[in-house]
Design a protein around this motif. Structure first.
Motif: not given
Lengths: 156, 340
Positions: B169-171, B245-251, B287-291
């Motif tokens: 999962n993301h975490e 690309v970075l946002v995709y990788l971080a998310g 993304l910090k608001k999600i993760y």
């Protein structure tokens, strides 16, 4: 007795293209400075050399540049007349078309400002959106941020 | 620089020779009885499977054409790009023929004047020779002067597909895989900085234009034949691509409002328009608001690509400064993903 300490003209660089906002910048400078002694102006049009990738041949690329140069020449001549009509002396208005490799138009304008020793740069501003500024960049903002040893007038 | 040893000056191999060469790499029943030899690739639709294209006297046996697309749907055939076997040494190549096009690309509601240029890609292939983060190859001209690029085939999968497979999962992904991915991403940004320092744009930065090379595990940029007519910021669109690309990788993929609507209504309610991608309003950048475990220093970089951003990166140097700070705060060593 002749005054040996002759005052040097203040040299204004007005950076122009074919846009309406550039025209507004020119008209503002004409209205603001026209008839005031002690100023000279250079009307500058930077034409960034396009990369070869956009053209099938050198001929096509050269024609593109020459077409732009010819349009710019006509535009600057018209603007020169406007400044003269506003009160600038004929010998105090120069025009300059600069075709060069130019990753940043702002940098090219500031290079000319430095080379000519202009105390003021005048540019127009289109009022672009944030996303346009992000992707395409803003010439006026870059001049504002990077201009050194000169005043910058941004005309909206 | 394009190799000017033109095929018209080189001796064309005969049918027997070609069949013998093909037989080294294909089973006997697959060797064509008569080999169609092509030296002029102007009409690339005529270059078919089992044909031999001869460039600089070197024969290449044509295999399938390549496709390009995203998310494995709507993949567009690229008839001007063929896989081929170099019949002299058996290596797999990608042969890119000339398909010049000028078009207006729309990104969000913004229009770009674009061009597909074989000259540009040929120039960059020379520039990046030996650089580990780019595809490699060379260019030459066919018998009528078309600039053909002969690219070394990279075995591997694209970065977007790889990322989607990492972690439960993301975490799990973020703690156990992302630190390593992030170091690789910084290396990719440094590669783009190298292009920019030499006055070149990539022109089409996308996560599926990055291949993880199975041989050694390096990520490599591919496909740099696009150019766009830039305005004040020559590299703005490249930087936008790097941000995406970075946002995709971080998310661990695109986190969209549609996805959150189905899976995380509470997070969706916390978002404002400022949290979204500056161009694509349905993709979450904050993304910090999600993760919430995403460190501030990393999220700070992400926010430069959001609709709420007040300052933007002017160049890759500024981006790299912030990325390196974010890496220090991730505080995990670069580890095993490269060896997978």
């Amino acid at each position: 007795m002749e005054n040996s300490g002759k005052l040097k003209d203040r040299h204004i660089l007005i950076a122009l293209d074919e846009s309406e906002n550039a025209r507004r910048a020119l008209l503002y400078a004409a209205d603001f400075l026209g008839g005031t002694p002690g100023f000279r102006a250079t009307l500058l049009r930077i034409i960034p050399e396009p990369p070869e990738d956009y053209f099938d041949s050198d001929e096509e690329r050269n024609k593109w540049i020459e077409d732009r140069r010819s349009t710019a020449k006509e535009m600057l001549e018209n603007y020169r007349k406007i400044l003269i009509q506003s009160g600038f002396r004929e010998d105090k208005v120069d025009v300059l078309i600069n075709v060069r490799s130019c990753p940043s138009v702002a940098k090219c304008i500031l290079d000319e400002q430095k080379r000519l020793g202009c105390c003021t740069v005048v540019v127009g501003r289109r009022g672009i959106s944030k996303k346009e500024e992000f992707i395409f960049g803003s010439t006026s903002n870059k001049i504002l941020h990077n201009g050194k040893n000169c005043a910058v007038w941004v005309i909206e | 620089m394009v190799n000017n040893h033109n095929a018209v000056h080189a001796e064309k191999p005969g049918q027997e020779d070609l069949r013998d060469m093909i037989a080294r790499y294909l089973p006997p029943e697959r060797v064509p009885k008569k080999v169609k030899v092509i030296t002029d690739t102007s009409d690339f639709f005529r270059v078919d499977y089992d044909d031999v294209v001869v460039l600089d006297g070197r024969p290449y046996l044509i295999r399938n054409y390549e496709r390009e697309g995203r998310f494995s749907i709507d993949e567009q055939p690229k008839f001007w790009v063929k896989r081929a076997i170099d019949l002299e040494d058996g290596s797999l190549k990608i042969i890119k023929m000339v398909f010049s096009e000028r078009f207006r690309a729309k990104v969000g509601d913004m229009i770009f004047e674009c061009v597909r240029s074989s000259k540009k890609e040929a120039r960059i292939l020379d520039l990046v020779r030996g650089h580990p983060n780019f595809m490699h190859g060379f260019s030459t001209r066919d018998s009528t002067g078309n600039i053909i690029r002969i690219i070394d085939y990279i075995p591997g999968i694209t970065m977007d597909i790889l990322i989607s497979r990492l972690g439960r999962n993301h975490e799990d992904y973020f703690y156990n895989y992302f630190p390593s991915v992030f170091v690789d991403y910084i290396e990719l940004v440094e590669a783009i900085a190298f292009l920019h320092r030499h006055g070149e744009k990539h022109g089409d930065i996308r996560r599926d234009h990055i291949i993880k090379d199975k041989r050694g595990g390096r990520y490599r940029w591919i496909d740099f034949d696009f150019n766009y007519w830039h305005k004040e910021n020559m590299f703005g669109y490249d930087l936008f691509g790097l941000g995406n690309v970075l946002v995709y990788l971080a998310g661990r993929g695109d986190v969209t409002t549609q996805y959150l609507g189905h899976n995380n209504q509470a997070a969706l309610q916390r978002l404002t328009i400022d949290d979204m991608n500056i161009i694509f309003n349905n993709r979450v950048v904050n993304l910090k608001k999600i993760y919430p475990y995403i460190p501030d220093t990393l999220n700070f970089v992400l926010l430069h690509f959001s609709a709420g951003a007040e300052v933007f990166y002017d160049d890759t140097g500024q981006l790299l400064d912030d990325l390196n700070e974010a890496r220090d705060n991730l505080n995990v060593a670069h580890d095993s993903v490269r060896e997978e």
